[in-house]
Design a protein around this motif. Structure first.
Motif, PDB file in Angstrom:
ATOM      1  N   SER A   1      -7.977  -0.312  -4.075  1.00 32.84           N
ATOM      2  CA  SER A   1      -9.236  -0.773  -4.673  1.00 32.84           C
ATOM      3  C   SER A   1      -9.602   0.095  -5.870  1.00 32.84           C
ATOM      4  O   SER A   1     -10.023  -0.416  -6.930  1.00 32.84           O
ATOM      5  N   LEU A   2      -9.466   1.416  -5.726  1.00 28.70           N
ATOM      6  CA  LEU A   2      -9.748   2.327  -6.843  1.00 28.70           C
ATOM      7  C   LEU A   2      -8.790   2.102  -8.002  1.00 28.70           C
ATOM      8  O   LEU A   2      -9.191   2.100  -9.171  1.00 28.70           O
ATOM      9  N   ASN A   3      -7.509   1.873  -7.674  1.00 28.69           N
ATOM     10  CA  ASN A   3      -6.531   1.611  -8.737  1.00 28.69           C
ATOM     11  C   ASN A   3      -6.854   0.318  -9.477  1.00 28.69           C
ATOM     12  O   ASN A   3      -6.689   0.234 -10.698  1.00 28.69           O
ATOM     13  N   LEU A   4      -7.297  -0.700  -8.738  1.00 25.99           N
ATOM     14  CA  LEU A   4      -7.688  -1.954  -9.374  1.00 25.99           C
ATOM     15  C   LEU A   4      -8.888  -1.737 -10.288  1.00 25.99           C
ATOM     16  O   LEU A   4      -8.907  -2.215 -11.439  1.00 25.99           O
ATOM     17  N   LEU A   5      -9.908  -1.025  -9.785  1.00 25.27           N
ATOM     18  CA  LEU A   5     -11.099  -0.779 -10.601  1.00 25.27           C
ATOM     19  C   LEU A   5     -10.747   0.035 -11.838  1.00 25.27           C
ATOM     20  O   LEU A   5     -11.230  -0.255 -12.954  1.00 25.27           O
ATOM     21  N   ARG A   6      -9.921   1.044 -11.673  1.00 28.07           N
ATOM     22  CA  ARG A   6      -9.485   1.860 -12.825  1.00 28.07           C
ATOM     23  C   ARG A   6      -8.760   1.000 -13.847  1.00 28.07           C
ATOM     24  O   ARG A   6      -8.981   1.124 -15.057  1.00 28.07           O
ATOM     25  N   TYR A   7      -7.891   0.103 -13.348  1.00 28.27           N
ATOM     26  CA  TYR A   7      -7.154  -0.793 -14.259  1.00 28.27           C
ATOM     27  C   TYR A   7      -8.128  -1.681 -15.030  1.00 28.27           C
ATOM     28  O   TYR A   7      -7.996  -1.864 -16.258  1.00 28.27           O
ATOM     29  N   LEU A   8      -9.124  -2.241 -14.342  1.00 30.03           N
ATOM     30  CA  LEU A   8     -10.069  -3.139 -14.998  1.00 30.03           C
ATOM     31  C   LEU A   8     -10.868  -2.408 -16.073  1.00 30.03           C
ATOM     32  O   LEU A   8     -11.119  -2.949 -17.161  1.00 30.03           O
TER      33      LEU A   8
END
Length: 616
Positions: A501-508
């Motif tokens: 989830s953190l990796n997704l948010l960072r990517y966004l």
């Protein structure tokens, strides 16, 4: 008479057995045909068996071959089968040839129904070696007896085939190529012999079917209805045999590909079973596609699910689609999506089981059904079909609970393959469903990683879609960017989900510009802060404080050399870990603290990126 013969007043019955046998035979010669008393039967049976057991088989052979005794042999001779078969199975008796001659004469002379009962009684064994030998010895005599029954053989054949398959099920299955080649358990030889045993009955059933179809055509031409619904009882018994072979032996066995094992008795047996199904009038496509195709009304006493057991049909689909057996009887006109829809019911059944042989077949059948489907082609409507949602749930159980690593790995591979075949709307709905139902951090993390990949694909030039960007994406992001239990969430238990989830948010935050806001992340960020980031910070601080205290206590315990009874019990995901040594406890606690530092570092990085992007 049995009690008199074995009573204490008769101290050496073996010496008198031949005399007893001769007396009863002589007495019965003077009686009308088939008017022998129960006493005559008892004396003949006991004395005859004793003679064979004591080695007087030459005298018994002389008696049974005597022309004057043929009616006696016809009525009572089958009672001599047990000791004869025992001698024939042992193969080491000096009287082997004489016992074989008696056995063959009984087969020629005795009444078929009584012979059948006697032979089936001797077929029952428990030791694998004895099972293989009894099948080897008795299948041909049983076939011979059944053929003598003429048109009345159907029920007797069914009883025989049931007994034969029950015995076959007791034999160990070969698991490796070498075991099948060497036939270490004699199962392959037995399968070959069973195939030879049923051949004349299959041929007769095929001929019956052809005759019946001819009768129907002739009747139709003259406007009649004669014979249209007449059931072939022989074909019904053979169908039951085929279905039981599929759901027992073949569902358990692991067939080898021709490249691995060019000559495979098990593969040949499976092919013969499918050929037999066609011979008795069963359409292989109709059987496989039964979940979608309405079955015809079949006359007779067998109900639909008894006549066509689900596990048998699942094994049939596996043999056809994975090993391509009986390909000439299976037309290739069905679309890949139609075949997948039908096979999903079979896959669902196989993956719902706990036996590894069934799980493996379910994974292989699902994979083979998917590879023919074009990527991104399966519509969202398919997710309205129960099996398209149940199968992923079963895959999750395989990936998380199965003891075999190769099956867990394959389960993950097949899950990804199934995702790749969905169109964008179907992927979107599927991800929502999996996040709602999986209840496993690793699986949820894997789904979130797939969501990230779909968003990345949608943001590429020319690949825009309405499901993984803009307002449509936000409900999905809200399901992802949230802590399951708020600040009290067990961060170690949910680590995979949280990190993805953190990796997704960072990517966004990195990929989407504030001015473009293609994903809607920048207008949603304040909600994400409240629902995910703030609770996560609190959870990290609470968890770190708890584990630092546990580490301090453990170090103090170690320094104080407190007795082993006071060893710390560490809990992860509400499950207590076994008691560990102080060194192992310290290592585990340091690892947990490192995990919290890792989560915090990503959190800080996201905050920094957010601040920079918003100030641009």
């Amino acid at each position: 008479m049995l009690e008199e013969f074995l009573c204490e007043d008769n101290p050496k019955p073996e010496r008198m057995a031949l005399e007893q046998l001769s007396d009863v035979v002589q007495r019965c010669q003077a009686l009308p045909d088939d008017s022998y008393t129960s006493e005559d039967h008892d004396v003949f049976t006991i004395s005859g068996r004793t003679c064979i057991e004591e080695g007087d088989s030459a005298q018994v052979l002389s008696i049974v071959l005597d022309e004057k005794n043929q009616e006696i042999v016809r009525c009572m001779g089958w009672n001599l089968l047990p000791p004869l078969i025992q001698v024939l199975m042992n193969k080491d008796s000096e009287k082997l040839s004489q016992c074989l001659a008696i056995f063959n004469h009984l087969l020629q002379t005795c009444r078929p129904k009584e012979l059948l009962i006697g032979l089936l009684e001797q077929l029952e064994q428990d030791d694998p070696v004895a099972i293989a030998e009894s099948l080897h010895l008795l299948l041909k005599p049983l076939q011979r007896v059944l053929l003598c029954l003429g048109s009345r053989k159907a029920s007797s054949l069914g009883m025989t085939l049931c007994s034969v398959l029950d015995q076959l099920a007791k034999l160990p299955l070969p698991h490796t190529k070498e075991q099948e080649e060497d036939d270490v358990f004699s199962l392959c030889r037995c399968c070959n012999e069973i195939t030879d045993f049923v051949k004349p009955f299959v041929q007769e059933a095929r001929q019956n079917l052809q005759n019946r179809e001819g009768d129907i055509q002739r009747t139709d031409r003259v406007g009649g209805e004669l014979g249209r619904d007449k059931e072939d009882e022989l074909g019904t018994e053979l169908l039951k045999f085929c279905m039981k072979s599929l759901s027992h032996t073949l569902l358990e066995a692991q067939l080898k590909d021709p490249d691995t094992l060019p000559e495979s008795p098990l593969r040949d047996f499976a092919t013969d079973i499918l050929t037999s199904l066609s011979a008795v009038g069963e359409s292989l496509p109709s059987l496989v596609f039964q979940p979608l195709l309405r079955r015809r009304q079949v006359p007779g006493f067998l109900e639909e699910e008894v006549r066509y057991p689900k596990e048998s049909l699942a094994c049939l689909a596996y043999l056809l689609f994975v090993h391509h057996l009986a390909a000439d009887a299976f037309p290739s006109v069905f679309s890949p999506v139609f075949a997948l829809r039908c096979n999903m019911e079979h896959v669902c059944l196989l993956l719902s089981r706990t036996e590894e042989s069934r799980i493996q077949k379910g994974l292989e059948l699902y994979e083979k059904s998917l590879v023919r489907v074009e990527d991104g082609s399966l519509p969202a409507d398919l997710l309205q079909i129960r099996s398209f949602l149940t199968v992923p749930q079963n895959l999750v159980k395989v990936m998380t609970l199965c003891t075999r690593h190769d099956l867990r790995t394959r389960g993950l591979k097949v899950l990804q393959l199934s995702i790749d075949k969905l169109n964008t709307e179907a992927k979107y709905n599927f991800f929502q469903y999996m996040l709602k139902t999986s209840s496993h951090s690793g699986v949820e993390g894997y789904v979130i990683k797939n969501i990230k990949n779909q968003i990345d694909a949608a943001l590429q030039p020319g690949n825009s879609n309405s499901w993984f960007e803009g307002v449509q994406l936000l409900p999905l992001l809200r399901k992802v960017l949230v802590l399951p239990d708020g600040p009290e969430t067990d961060l170690l238990q949910y680590l995979d989900r949280i990190m993805e989830s953190l990796n997704l948010l960072r990517y966004l935050v990195i990929r989407d510009k504030v001015t473009e806001n293609q994903t809607g992340i920048w207008t949603e960020l304040y909600k994400i802060e409240d629902a995910f980031l703030k609770p996560l910070r609190v959870g990290v601080n609470m968890s770190r404080a708890h584990y630092e205290r546990e580490l301090h206590d453990t170090l103090a315990t170690k320094r104080g050399k407190v007795k082993a009874e006071s060893m710390l019990s560490v809990s992860v995901g509400k499950e207590k870990l076994p008691n560990m040594t102080s060194e192992s406890q310290i290592q585990a606690l340091h690892s947990a603290l490192h995990t919290f530092d890792m989560i915090e570092s990503v959190l800080v990085r996201i905050e920094e990126l957010t601040e920079v992007k918003e100030n641009l």
